[in-house]
Design a protein around this motif. Structure first.
Motif, PDB file in Angstrom:
ATOM      1  N   ASN A 139       6.641   4.256  -9.617  1.00 25.47           N
ATOM      2  CA  ASN A 139       6.185   5.548  -9.092  1.00 25.47           C
ATOM      3  C   ASN A 139       7.169   6.039  -8.038  1.00 25.47           C
ATOM      4  OD1 ASN A 139       4.485   7.776  -8.719  1.00 25.47           O
ATOM      5  ND2 ASN A 139       3.356   6.755  -7.081  1.00 25.47           N
ATOM      6  N   MET A 140       7.201   7.333  -7.842  1.00 26.88           N
ATOM      7  CA  MET A 140       8.104   7.978  -6.880  1.00 26.88           C
ATOM      8  C   MET A 140       9.560   7.671  -7.259  1.00 26.88           C
ATOM      9  SD  MET A 140       6.011   7.462  -3.366  1.00 26.88           S
ATOM     10  CE  MET A 140       4.236   7.402  -3.286  1.00 26.88           C
ATOM     11  N   VAL A 163       2.033   3.011  -2.431  1.00 24.52           N
ATOM     12  CA  VAL A 163       3.021   3.184  -3.503  1.00 24.52           C
ATOM     13  C   VAL A 163       2.487   4.078  -4.627  1.00 24.52           C
ATOM     14  CG1 VAL A 163       4.176   0.978  -3.051  1.00 24.52           C
ATOM     15  CG2 VAL A 163       2.364   1.074  -4.753  1.00 24.52           C
ATOM     16  N   GLY A 164       1.211   4.443  -4.530  1.00 30.66           N
ATOM     17  CA  GLY A 164       0.646   5.348  -5.527  1.00 30.66           C
ATOM     18  C   GLY A 164      -0.279   4.659  -6.520  1.00 30.66           C
ATOM     19  N   MET A 214      -9.783  11.688  -4.403  1.00 28.69           N
ATOM     20  CA  MET A 214      -8.858  12.087  -5.472  1.00 28.69           C
ATOM     21  C   MET A 214      -9.594  12.718  -6.661  1.00 28.69           C
ATOM     22  SD  MET A 214      -6.094   9.036  -5.511  1.00 28.69           S
ATOM     23  CE  MET A 214      -4.826   8.979  -4.245  1.00 28.69           C
ATOM     24  N   GLY A 256       0.832  -1.197   0.000  1.00 23.74           N
ATOM     25  CA  GLY A 256       0.000   0.000   0.000  1.00 23.74           C
ATOM     26  C   GLY A 256       0.871   1.253   0.000  1.00 23.74           C
ATOM     27  N   VAL A 308       7.283   7.585 -12.861  1.00 24.97           N
ATOM     28  CA  VAL A 308       6.594   8.810 -12.456  1.00 24.97           C
ATOM     29  C   VAL A 308       7.375   9.419 -11.299  1.00 24.97           C
ATOM     30  CG1 VAL A 308       4.410   9.773 -11.650  1.00 24.97           C
ATOM     31  CG2 VAL A 308       4.402   7.703 -13.066  1.00 24.97           C
ATOM     32  N   ASN A 326     -10.059   5.572  -1.635  1.00 24.27           N
ATOM     33  CA  ASN A 326      -9.789   7.015  -1.630  1.00 24.27           C
ATOM     34  C   ASN A 326      -9.915   7.673  -2.998  1.00 24.27           C
ATOM     35  OD1 ASN A 326      -7.461   5.831  -2.546  1.00 24.27           O
ATOM     36  ND2 ASN A 326      -6.329   6.196  -0.656  1.00 24.27           N
ATOM     37  N   THR A 386      -3.339   6.801  -7.232  1.00 23.79           N
ATOM     38  CA  THR A 386      -2.901   7.962  -8.015  1.00 23.79           C
ATOM     39  C   THR A 386      -2.728   7.563  -9.480  1.00 23.79           C
ATOM     40  OG1 THR A 386      -1.740   8.762  -6.061  1.00 23.79           O
ATOM     41  CG2 THR A 386      -1.054   9.704  -8.165  1.00 23.79           C
ATOM     42  N   GLN A 390       0.739  15.246  -5.374  1.00 22.85           N
ATOM     43  CA  GLN A 390       0.175  14.958  -4.065  1.00 22.85           C
ATOM     44  C   GLN A 390      -0.919  15.974  -3.733  1.00 22.85           C
ATOM     45  OE1 GLN A 390       0.573  16.530  -0.920  1.00 22.85           O
ATOM     46  NE2 GLN A 390      -0.302  14.812   0.199  1.00 22.85           N
ATOM     47  N   ILE A 405       8.377  12.005  -8.061  1.00 28.19           N
ATOM     48  CA  ILE A 405       7.643  12.612  -6.944  1.00 28.19           C
ATOM     49  C   ILE A 405       7.541  14.096  -7.251  1.00 28.19           C
ATOM     50  CG2 ILE A 405       7.666  13.125  -4.469  1.00 28.19           C
ATOM     51  CD1 ILE A 405       9.485  10.712  -4.097  1.00 28.19           C
ATOM     52  N   GLU A 406       6.312  14.556  -7.340  1.00 29.22           N
ATOM     53  CA  GLU A 406       6.114  15.979  -7.594  1.00 29.22           C
ATOM     54  C   GLU A 406       5.092  16.476  -6.598  1.00 29.22           C
ATOM     55  OE1 GLU A 406       6.519  17.864 -11.742  1.00 29.22           O
ATOM     56  OE2 GLU A 406       5.103  16.225 -11.929  1.00 29.22           O
TER      57      GLU A 406
HETATM   58  N1  LIG Z   1       4.551  10.479  -7.672  1.00 31.88           N
HETATM   59  C1  LIG Z   1       4.047  11.048  -6.583  1.00 31.88           C
HETATM   60  N2  LIG Z   1       4.445  12.280  -6.167  1.00 31.88           N
HETATM   61  C2  LIG Z   1       3.940  12.849  -5.038  1.00 31.88           C
HETATM   62  N3  LIG Z   1       3.023  12.277  -4.270  1.00 31.88           N
HETATM   63  C3  LIG Z   1       2.567  11.052  -4.629  1.00 31.88           C
HETATM   64  C4  LIG Z   1       3.030  10.377  -5.802  1.00 31.88           C
HETATM   65  N4  LIG Z   1       2.381   9.195  -5.903  1.00 31.88           N
HETATM   66  C5  LIG Z   1       1.548   9.127  -4.859  1.00 31.88           C
HETATM   67  N5  LIG Z   1       1.653  10.226  -4.082  1.00 31.88           N
HETATM   68  C6  LIG Z   1       0.945  10.497  -2.810  1.00 31.88           C
HETATM   69  O1  LIG Z   1       1.236   9.402  -1.937  1.00 31.88           O
HETATM   70  C7  LIG Z   1       0.084   9.031  -1.189  1.00 31.88           C
HETATM   71  C8  LIG Z   1      -0.249   7.566  -1.459  1.00 31.88           C
HETATM   72  O2  LIG Z   1      -0.657   7.398  -2.804  1.00 31.88           O
HETATM   73  P1  LIG Z   1      -1.891   6.486  -3.209  1.00 31.88           P
HETATM   74  O3  LIG Z   1      -2.110   6.666  -4.661  1.00 31.88           O
HETATM   75  O4  LIG Z   1      -3.048   6.750  -2.302  1.00 31.88           O
HETATM   76  O5  LIG Z   1      -1.267   5.061  -2.907  1.00 31.88           O
HETATM   77  P2  LIG Z   1      -1.949   3.606  -2.827  1.00 31.88           P
HETATM   78  O6  LIG Z   1      -3.242   3.664  -3.574  1.00 31.88           O
HETATM   79  O7  LIG Z   1      -0.942   2.694  -3.465  1.00 31.88           O
HETATM   80  O8  LIG Z   1      -2.130   3.303  -1.394  1.00 31.88           O
HETATM   81  C9  LIG Z   1      -1.014   9.986  -1.631  1.00 31.88           C
HETATM   82  O9  LIG Z   1      -1.076  11.040  -0.702  1.00 31.88           O
HETATM   83  C10 LIG Z   1      -0.568  10.498  -2.984  1.00 31.88           C
HETATM   84  O10 LIG Z   1      -1.046  11.783  -3.262  1.00 31.88           O
END
Ligand SMILES: Nc1ncnc2c1ncn2[C@@H]1O[C@H](COP(=O)(O)OP(=O)(O)O)[C@@H](O)[C@H]1O
Ligand SMILES: [Mg+2]
Length: 359
Positions: A278-279, A117-118, A152, A115, A315, A148, A121, A322, A317-318
């Motif tokens: 991602n990240m 990891v984005g 989003m 969990g 992708v 969530n 997103t 977030q 981290i920007e």
């Molecule tokens: N590439 C990124 N840059 C900045 N923030 C990110 C990035 N990817 C995800 N996030 C942030 O990290 C957190 C977790 O991402 P999320 O998509 O909810 O993960 P998951 O669904 O895998 O649990 C969120 O607050 C999201 O906005």
């Protein structure tokens, strides 16, 4: 005297929570020897069913002990031998009937081992990027433990309309960013813990799949919960899937989990379209020419090389990514010229190209 055939009939009541099918139908009962008052059973459970192991063993024992002259049940549990034969999506040599969703052309799942990891997103921005290309897109938030996507997409306060009642109920999806979405998050109170048992989860995912008025959709993107659990199984054993995307961060721990997830889909014969790293690196807002590998380098590529699955995009981290997520404005809509938006647009292109190539 109880016969092996009668014992098999009794074991038809022991069901896999994902597919609702019995261990007999699924071929998970490897051997049974009935010699009253004793029965010896061997179950062969595939990797993804190991989470149900205890319950399956208990039920097997319980149903056999209910039989008149059985007093002792010995159960052994193993893994099925690897099969080289091409098999159906559900795997294990069993042809499980898959039902497509009327009007929905391609189902693409987004999964991850871990969990945070984005995954959501990626699912949201992929859906929006596909919609920007003029495609009709649905988004199913199947992460019913941590839904969530409504946040989003900025629609957490909306409640979807439900038509009809009972088994004929139909949910009307909520539209945002050109995407039609349903989520458990729209149906439960915020902050309520969601404690769903496997069988309920299966029912809910099927309801979302088949009792939503999706209309005509080129793509249905499904955001799965992290891991290799019942939701993955439930989806793979319900609808024919065009493929799955695996999201990982470059870190070693994330890779290990991603590997497991990838192996599960391969085992179920769901095509893995590719990996999304991602990240990958941090791009400071004031120095977009710089990038820092906060979580290491090369993890996605390593996984791709190991598994022979392409690494589709990285992708970064920007901060706007977030912020956009929190504010309910996906970055591909809000800041289409950012580096991550470009990555999501490329991802959408790769998914389209994959689908064109494979059909
Ligand atoms: N590439 C990124 N840059 C900045 N923030 C990110 C990035 N990817 C995800 N996030 C942030 O990290 C957190 C977790 O991402 P999320 O998509 O909810 O993960 P998951 O669904 O895998 O649990 C969120 O607050 C999201 O906005
Ligand atoms: Mg999520």
């Amino acid at each position: 005297m109880t016969t092996a055939e009668q014992a098999r009939i009794a074991l038809n009541r022991v069901k896999d929570s994902g597919s609702g099918r019995s261990v007999i139908e699924l071929g998970w009962l490897d051997q049974i020897r009935v010699n009253p008052p004793k029965v010896i059973v061997r179950l062969n459970l595939p990797g993804f069913a190991q989470s149900q192991r205890e319950r399956l063993v208990q039920e097997t024992r319980g149903f056999l002990l209910e039989m008149e002259d059985i007093e002792e049940v010995q159960i052994e549990v193993g893994n099925p031998p690897p099969s080289n034969a091409p098999i159906g999506q559900a795997g294990h040599g069993q042809a499980i009937e898959l039902n497509s969703i009327p009007g929905v052309k391609k189902v693409i799942a987004v999964s991850s081992g871990k969990g945070g990891v984005g995954k959501s997103t990626v699912a949201v921005n992929l859906a929006c990027a596909l919609s920007q290309q003029g495609l009709k897109v649905g988004l199913l938030d199947a992460d019913i433990y941590g839904p969530n996507i409504p946040t989003m997409l900025g629609v957490a306060n909306r409640t979807p309309e439900v038509l009809g009642s009972g088994a004929d109920q139909q949910i009307i999806p909520i539209e945002s960013c050109g995407v039609a979405m349903v989520s458990m998050g729209l149906l439960i109170e915020e902050n309520q813990p969601v404690i769903w048992r496997g069988p309920m989860l299966n029912g809910i995912i099927r309801q979302f799949l088949y009792q939503t008025l999706w209309g005509e959709r080129d793509f249905l993107v499904v955001d799965l919960p992290p891991g290799t659990g019942d939701a993955q199984l439930s989806l793979a054993q319900s609808v024919p899937m065009a493929g799955v995307l695996i999201v990982t961060t470059p870190q070693k721990v994330s890779l290990q989990d991603a590997r497991r997830g990838l192996a599960m889909f391969k085992q179920m014969n769901v095509p893995v379209i590719g990996i999304v790293e991602n990240m990958s690196s941090f791009v400071p807002p004031d120095r977009p020419d710089k990038s820092y590998p906060l979580f290491g380098i090369g993890g996605g590529q390593q996984l791709a090389d190991e598994t022979d699955v392409p690494l589709l995009v990285k992708v970064p981290i920007e901060m706007p990514l977030q912020e956009g997520g929190n504010a309910g404005q996906p970055i591909v809509d809000n800041r289409p010229d950012s580096i991550s938006s470009e990555a999501f647009q490329r991802l959408a292109n790769s998914v389209c190209a994959y689908v064109l190539e494979t059909t």
